[in-house]
Design a protein around this motif. Structure first.
Motif, PDB file in Angstrom:
ATOM      1  N   LYS A   1       0.942  -1.289  -0.162  1.00  0.00           N
ATOM      2  CA  LYS A   1      -0.009  -0.200   0.114  1.00  0.00           C
ATOM      3  C   LYS A   1       0.993   1.259  -0.169  1.00  0.00           C
ATOM      4  O   LYS A   1       0.554   2.214  -0.714  1.00  0.00           O
ATOM      5  CB  LYS A   1      -0.898  -0.096   1.234  1.00  0.00           C
ATOM      6  N   GLU A   2       1.918   1.233   0.695  1.00  0.00           N
ATOM      7  CA  GLU A   2       2.827   2.593   0.811  1.00  0.00           C
ATOM      8  C   GLU A   2       3.479   2.667  -0.703  1.00  0.00           C
ATOM      9  O   GLU A   2       3.696   3.582  -0.984  1.00  0.00           O
ATOM     10  CB  GLU A   2       3.957   2.202   1.863  1.00  0.00           C
ATOM     11  N   GLY A   3       3.852   1.438  -1.180  1.00  0.00           N
ATOM     12  CA  GLY A   3       4.451   1.494  -2.382  1.00  0.00           C
ATOM     13  C   GLY A   3       3.656   2.105  -3.366  1.00  0.00           C
ATOM     14  O   GLY A   3       3.872   3.023  -4.290  1.00  0.00           O
ATOM     15  N   LYS A   4       2.265   1.689  -3.506  1.00  0.00           N
ATOM     16  CA  LYS A   4       1.345   2.171  -4.469  1.00  0.00           C
ATOM     17  C   LYS A   4       1.114   3.632  -4.222  1.00  0.00           C
ATOM     18  O   LYS A   4       0.794   4.358  -5.404  1.00  0.00           O
ATOM     19  CB  LYS A   4      -0.181   1.220  -4.404  1.00  0.00           C
ATOM     20  N   LYS A   5       0.873   4.162  -2.709  1.00  0.00           N
ATOM     21  CA  LYS A   5       0.762   5.496  -2.699  1.00  0.00           C
ATOM     22  C   LYS A   5       1.819   6.461  -3.352  1.00  0.00           C
ATOM     23  O   LYS A   5       1.598   7.341  -3.858  1.00  0.00           O
ATOM     24  CB  LYS A   5       0.641   5.857  -1.011  1.00  0.00           C
TER      25      LYS A   5
ATOM     26  N   ALA B   1       3.663   5.479  -5.829  1.00  0.00           N
ATOM     27  CA  ALA B   1       3.622   5.529  -7.273  1.00  0.00           C
ATOM     28  C   ALA B   1       2.475   6.377  -7.606  1.00  0.00           C
ATOM     29  O   ALA B   1       2.662   6.939  -8.677  1.00  0.00           O
ATOM     30  CB  ALA B   1       3.133   3.972  -7.807  1.00  0.00           C
ATOM     31  N   ASP B   2       1.365   6.432  -7.132  1.00  0.00           N
ATOM     32  CA  ASP B   2       0.213   7.377  -7.482  1.00  0.00           C
ATOM     33  C   ASP B   2       0.767   8.710  -7.211  1.00  0.00           C
ATOM     34  O   ASP B   2       0.409   9.643  -8.062  1.00  0.00           O
ATOM     35  CB  ASP B   2      -0.952   7.006  -6.556  1.00  0.00           C
ATOM     36  N   THR B   3       1.423   9.167  -6.294  1.00  0.00           N
ATOM     37  CA  THR B   3       2.076  10.513  -5.891  1.00  0.00           C
ATOM     38  C   THR B   3       2.891  10.943  -6.989  1.00  0.00           C
ATOM     39  O   THR B   3       2.824  11.928  -7.655  1.00  0.00           O
ATOM     40  CB  THR B   3       2.566  10.459  -4.637  1.00  0.00           C
ATOM     41  N   LEU B   4       3.606   9.914  -7.724  1.00  0.00           N
ATOM     42  CA  LEU B   4       4.593  10.423  -8.684  1.00  0.00           C
ATOM     43  C   LEU B   4       3.978  10.582  -9.931  1.00  0.00           C
ATOM     44  O   LEU B   4       4.215  11.252 -10.781  1.00  0.00           O
ATOM     45  CB  LEU B   4       5.466   9.114  -8.875  1.00  0.00           C
ATOM     46  N   LYS B   5       2.420  10.078 -10.098  1.00  0.00           N
ATOM     47  CA  LYS B   5       1.426  10.397 -11.095  1.00  0.00           C
ATOM     48  C   LYS B   5       0.793  11.481 -11.027  1.00  0.00           C
ATOM     49  O   LYS B   5       0.728  12.481 -12.120  1.00  0.00           O
ATOM     50  CB  LYS B   5       0.679   9.074 -11.385  1.00  0.00           C
TER      51      LYS B   5
ATOM     52  N   GLY C   1       0.850  13.815  -8.165  1.00  0.00           N
ATOM     53  CA  GLY C   1       1.112  14.803  -7.461  1.00  0.00           C
ATOM     54  C   GLY C   1       2.428  15.472  -7.881  1.00  0.00           C
ATOM     55  O   GLY C   1       3.163  15.374  -8.747  1.00  0.00           O
ATOM     56  N   THR C   2       3.112  16.197  -6.712  1.00  0.00           N
ATOM     57  CA  THR C   2       4.308  16.784  -7.266  1.00  0.00           C
ATOM     58  C   THR C   2       5.545  16.108  -6.575  1.00  0.00           C
ATOM     59  O   THR C   2       5.408  15.129  -5.945  1.00  0.00           O
ATOM     60  CB  THR C   2       4.399  18.442  -6.428  1.00  0.00           C
ATOM     61  N   ILE C   3       6.708  16.677  -6.936  1.00  0.00           N
ATOM     62  CA  ILE C   3       7.952  16.072  -6.624  1.00  0.00           C
ATOM     63  C   ILE C   3       8.256  16.022  -5.184  1.00  0.00           C
ATOM     64  O   ILE C   3       8.683  15.388  -4.509  1.00  0.00           O
ATOM     65  CB  ILE C   3       9.008  16.315  -7.475  1.00  0.00           C
ATOM     66  N   GLU C   4       7.696  17.251  -4.796  1.00  0.00           N
ATOM     67  CA  GLU C   4       7.595  17.584  -3.207  1.00  0.00           C
ATOM     68  C   GLU C   4       6.815  16.467  -2.418  1.00  0.00           C
ATOM     69  O   GLU C   4       7.167  16.078  -1.309  1.00  0.00           O
ATOM     70  CB  GLU C   4       7.671  18.921  -2.940  1.00  0.00           C
ATOM     71  N   ASP C   5       5.682  16.353  -2.849  1.00  0.00           N
ATOM     72  CA  ASP C   5       4.873  15.375  -2.133  1.00  0.00           C
ATOM     73  C   ASP C   5       5.409  13.889  -2.121  1.00  0.00           C
ATOM     74  O   ASP C   5       5.269  13.198  -1.127  1.00  0.00           O
ATOM     75  CB  ASP C   5       3.463  15.498  -3.047  1.00  0.00           C
ATOM     76  N   ALA C   6       6.068  13.686  -3.402  1.00  0.00           N
ATOM     77  CA  ALA C   6       6.600  12.218  -3.559  1.00  0.00           C
ATOM     78  C   ALA C   6       7.675  11.956  -2.368  1.00  0.00           C
ATOM     79  O   ALA C   6       7.811  10.960  -2.036  1.00  0.00           O
ATOM     80  CB  ALA C   6       7.036  12.046  -5.003  1.00  0.00           C
ATOM     81  N   ARG C   7       8.521  13.184  -2.491  1.00  0.00           N
ATOM     82  CA  ARG C   7       9.692  13.057  -1.726  1.00  0.00           C
ATOM     83  C   ARG C   7       9.140  12.756  -0.047  1.00  0.00           C
ATOM     84  O   ARG C   7       9.820  12.298   0.876  1.00  0.00           O
ATOM     85  CB  ARG C   7      10.545  14.269  -1.736  1.00  0.00           C
ATOM     86  N   LYS C   8       8.003  13.679   0.473  1.00  0.00           N
ATOM     87  CA  LYS C   8       7.711  13.353   1.644  1.00  0.00           C
ATOM     88  C   LYS C   8       7.033  12.027   1.851  1.00  0.00           C
ATOM     89  O   LYS C   8       7.477  11.505   3.088  1.00  0.00           O
ATOM     90  CB  LYS C   8       6.491  14.598   1.637  1.00  0.00           C
ATOM     91  N   GLN C   9       6.480  11.573   0.927  1.00  0.00           N
ATOM     92  CA  GLN C   9       5.711  10.169   1.035  1.00  0.00           C
ATOM     93  C   GLN C   9       6.898   9.108   0.928  1.00  0.00           C
ATOM     94  O   GLN C   9       6.823   8.350   2.128  1.00  0.00           O
ATOM     95  CB  GLN C   9       4.793   9.940  -0.357  1.00  0.00           C
ATOM     96  N   VAL C  10       7.889   9.205   0.439  1.00  0.00           N
ATOM     97  CA  VAL C  10       8.978   8.363   0.352  1.00  0.00           C
ATOM     98  C   VAL C  10       9.528   8.247   1.803  1.00  0.00           C
ATOM     99  O   VAL C  10      10.113   7.452   2.417  1.00  0.00           O
ATOM    100  CB  VAL C  10       9.907   8.283  -0.691  1.00  0.00           C
ATOM    101  N   ALA C  11       9.977   9.593   2.333  1.00  0.00           N
ATOM    102  CA  ALA C  11      10.364   9.769   3.622  1.00  0.00           C
ATOM    103  C   ALA C  11      10.000   8.964   4.674  1.00  0.00           C
ATOM    104  O   ALA C  11      10.481   8.690   5.766  1.00  0.00           O
ATOM    105  CB  ALA C  11      10.571  11.252   3.918  1.00  0.00           C
TER     106      ALA C  11
ATOM    107  N   ARG D   1       7.559   4.691 -12.054  1.00  0.00           N
ATOM    108  CA  ARG D   1       6.463   4.311 -10.931  1.00  0.00           C
ATOM    109  C   ARG D   1       5.914   3.001 -11.290  1.00  0.00           C
ATOM    110  O   ARG D   1       5.362   2.070 -10.292  1.00  0.00           O
ATOM    111  CB  ARG D   1       5.311   5.282 -10.891  1.00  0.00           C
ATOM    112  N   PHE D   2       6.061   2.491 -12.631  1.00  0.00           N
ATOM    113  CA  PHE D   2       5.352   1.065 -13.091  1.00  0.00           C
ATOM    114  C   PHE D   2       6.193   0.057 -12.381  1.00  0.00           C
ATOM    115  O   PHE D   2       5.719  -1.163 -12.045  1.00  0.00           O
ATOM    116  CB  PHE D   2       5.277   1.136 -14.536  1.00  0.00           C
ATOM    117  N   ASP D   3       7.497   0.299 -12.243  1.00  0.00           N
ATOM    118  CA  ASP D   3       8.269  -0.696 -11.615  1.00  0.00           C
ATOM    119  C   ASP D   3       7.875  -0.894 -10.227  1.00  0.00           C
ATOM    120  O   ASP D   3       8.409  -1.951  -9.772  1.00  0.00           O
ATOM    121  CB  ASP D   3       9.690  -0.175 -11.663  1.00  0.00           C
ATOM    122  N   ILE D   4       7.464   0.281  -9.576  1.00  0.00           N
ATOM    123  CA  ILE D   4       7.066   0.054  -8.013  1.00  0.00           C
ATOM    124  C   ILE D   4       6.015  -0.861  -8.059  1.00  0.00           C
ATOM    125  O   ILE D   4       5.879  -1.973  -7.104  1.00  0.00           O
ATOM    126  CB  ILE D   4       6.709   1.432  -7.426  1.00  0.00           C
ATOM    127  N   LEU D   5       4.804  -0.680  -8.861  1.00  0.00           N
ATOM    128  CA  LEU D   5       3.564  -1.699  -9.122  1.00  0.00           C
ATOM    129  C   LEU D   5       4.062  -3.134  -9.148  1.00  0.00           C
ATOM    130  O   LEU D   5       3.649  -4.138  -8.747  1.00  0.00           O
ATOM    131  CB  LEU D   5       2.876  -1.255 -10.100  1.00  0.00           C
TER     132      LEU D   5
END
Length: 318
Positions: free
Chosen positions: A103-107, A109-113, A115-125, A287-291
């Protein structure tokens, strides 16, 4: 009966994951570690004392986690066998993290699609220990895949194996060991001495699960038709290209299956840690590689459940 109870716990994990608002033993373990760090580990300690207190932290955390689990089961079964089974299932379920990891991985991947790069950085952190403030989209995808790959063992296969060997007591002891490593097992000045025992014991306890996970990822690549030949070739070639004695056994077959390159140096808690590269850079990681990594995770977990169940049935009976 034990096999059936673990199977129910596994299905619950696949369905429910780890809802944030539910009580969870791992949160309690993490709170104890934080309490110990705040109240017992001071700057006044000498280097030798830091090593010693790091050992005390490890022993107390593991024994408390396993001891409380044993006590809960003992009390539950003393009241009623069905209550005992329910507690057994719930505690077993909390040691597995298949859906929550995916689920965390998909979130991300969805943010990369969307959201913004900043959102994705916060998510992966939220799932990695490195500095994410400057990561590119490809680096975010790589970090996510590396985490899912390593946690295929740490979050699923290792605790699952412990459940079949020693039930929730051993599985909870393992989760305590893994939580200790994630919180203090760093090679930074702050944690080098305090986290030494935690880091080394985590390496030791994951030696066998990581190598079993290597085989499960390989079998999954065959079933999912994800470059099975490269999974084993790259997996075996680059299995030792990692600072951890176990991490390469997870990241290498994953990189082979996905046809990507992982690893490389990263910043952890302000300190750059060198990490060799793993795999071939045949394509840009996205992001597809995450899925796809999530599919490898689910498949490996399912194969592991079936394999351990059959072995347990042969050795112990139902």
């Amino acid at each position: 009966m034990t096999v059936l109870l673990i199977a129910i716990a596994f299905v619950l994990d696949l369905i429910l994951g780890d809802p944030y608002h539910w009580p969870h033993p791992i949160k309690v373990i993490g709170n104890y570690i934080s309490f110990f760090k705040k109240n017992m580990l001071t700057n006044k300690l000498s280097t030798k004392q830091k090593y010693l207190m790091g050992g005390v932290l490890w022993i107390s955390t593991v024994f408390l986690a396993s001891g409380v689990t044993w006590l809960l089961l003992k009390v539950a079964y003393s009241f009623n066998i069905y209550l005992g089974h329910l507690v057994f299932i719930y505690l077993s379920y909390t040691t597995l993290a298949t859906k929550s990891l995916a689920k965390e991985g998909k979130k991300i991947a969805d943010t990369l699609k969307n959201g913004t790069i900043e959102d994705a950085r916060k998510q992966v952190a939220m799932i990695v220990g490195r500095d994410t403030s400057q990561l590119t989209e490809e680096e975010i995808a790589k970090a996510t895949i590396e985490t899912i790959a390593e946690n295929t063992s740490d979050g699923v296969i290792a605790p699952m194996l412990c459940l079949f060997i020693g039930g929730p007591v051993l599985a909870m002891a393992y989760k305590a060991i893994n939580t200790l490593d994630s919180m203090v097992g760093y090679l930074t000045p702050e944690y080098r001495e305090i986290g030494y025992v935690s880091a080394k014991m985590d390496d030791l306890w994951n030696l066998i699960p990581a190598r079993i996970s290597f085989l499960l990822l390989g079998l999954s690549s065959i079933l999912l038709n994800m470059n099975p030949k490269e999974t084993f070739v790259v997996g075996w070639r680059d299995r030792k290209n990692h600072k951890s004695p176990n991490g390469g056994y997870l990241e290498a077959p994953a990189s082979g299956a996905l046809g990507i390159q992982l690893g490389g140096s990263h910043v952890y808690h302000g300190v750059e840690i060198y990490k060799p590269t793993i795999g071939e850079s045949l394509k840009e990681v996205d992001r597809f590689d995450i899925l796809k990594m999530n599919l490898l995770l689910y498949c490996s977990a399912s194969i592991g459940m079936v394999l351990f169940s059959v072995i347990s049935y042969i050795i112990k009976g139902f």
